[in-house]
Motif scaffolding. Structure first.
Motif: not given
Length: 223
Positions: A99-103, A131-137, A106-110
């Motif tokens: 799927g699309n990672f922005t959608e 990049l804004l989505v990834i920053n939250k991950l 994940f319910n977790m951080e990495f």
């Protein structure tokens, strides 16, 4: 999924099917060695890592070999199936999502995120949102390794121009959407989306009897 993603999905489905890559990128191996080779494997085994744009699983394999609790995601179903088949047997492989990672929730951080060879397959506005989505991950003090196509690349300014950075290509990647950046533009994208740059490299090589010059910025960042 928007029209741009559908175009890229079709192109890269064919690329992955025709050339399944099995070994990690050298620059990814350097990133992992530089940051994690001296950390006890028991510590690494408690850390979570995500490979965005897993493809056939070559860079996810590097995360698995280091011992991270490893996750992958790709929006091409065939790629997910190939990666799952290539990587079966790794006990620390937690999940490969399709799927699309922005959608995806994940319910977790990495602790570690790889996004290699994919971030530039969109226009600048979409890349910024990604990049804004990834920053939250990414965990605080976590590390991300990312690459951008440079303006020295042989594909730059080929095909249909969408804006100063973005083109719809007409060569072997026909109909794929690519964006290209000079170093200041790449740095600005990352800084403006909340990342701190720790290391910058540039990778260049020539292929097809020296006719095609591939060029990438490689950046290690944290937040």
């Amino acid at each position: 999924m928007n029209k741009m993603d559908e175009q890229n999905k079709s192109v890269w489905k064919n690329v992955i099917e025709n050339a399944v890559m099995l070994y990690p990128a050298e620059s990814v191996a350097r990133f992992l060695g530089r940051n994690y080779s001296k950390i006890d494997r028991a510590v690494i085994s408690e850390m979570k890592a995500l490979d965005i744009g897993t493809g056939s699983g070559r860079n996810l394999k590097a995360l698995l070999d280091y011992g991270f609790q490893s996750y992958g995601i790709d929006y091409i179903a065939d790629a997910c199936n190939i990666a799952k088949n290539n990587l079966q047997g790794y006990k620390n492989l937690k999940e490969i999502y399709c799927g699309n990672f922005t959608e995806y929730n994940f319910n977790m951080e990495f602790d570690v995120i790889l996004i290699f060879g994919v971030i530039f397959l969109r226009d600048v506005k979409s890349i910024t949102n990604d990049l804004l989505v990834i920053n939250k991950l990414l965990k605080s003090n976590g590390k991300m390794f990312i690459n951008f196509r440079t303006t020295y690349d042989y594909l730059y300014q080929t095909g249909q121009k969408i804006d100063d950075n973005t083109f719809i290509l007409e060569n072997e990647y026909k109909d794929a959407v690519y964006s290209f950046f000079n170093l200041d533009e790449a740095k600005e994208l990352l800084i403006n989306t909340g990342f701190k740059i720790e290391n910058i490299e540039r990778e260049d090589y020539y292929k097809d009897n020296l006719h095609k010059h591939n060029s990438w910025w490689m950046l290690q960042v944290t937040k």
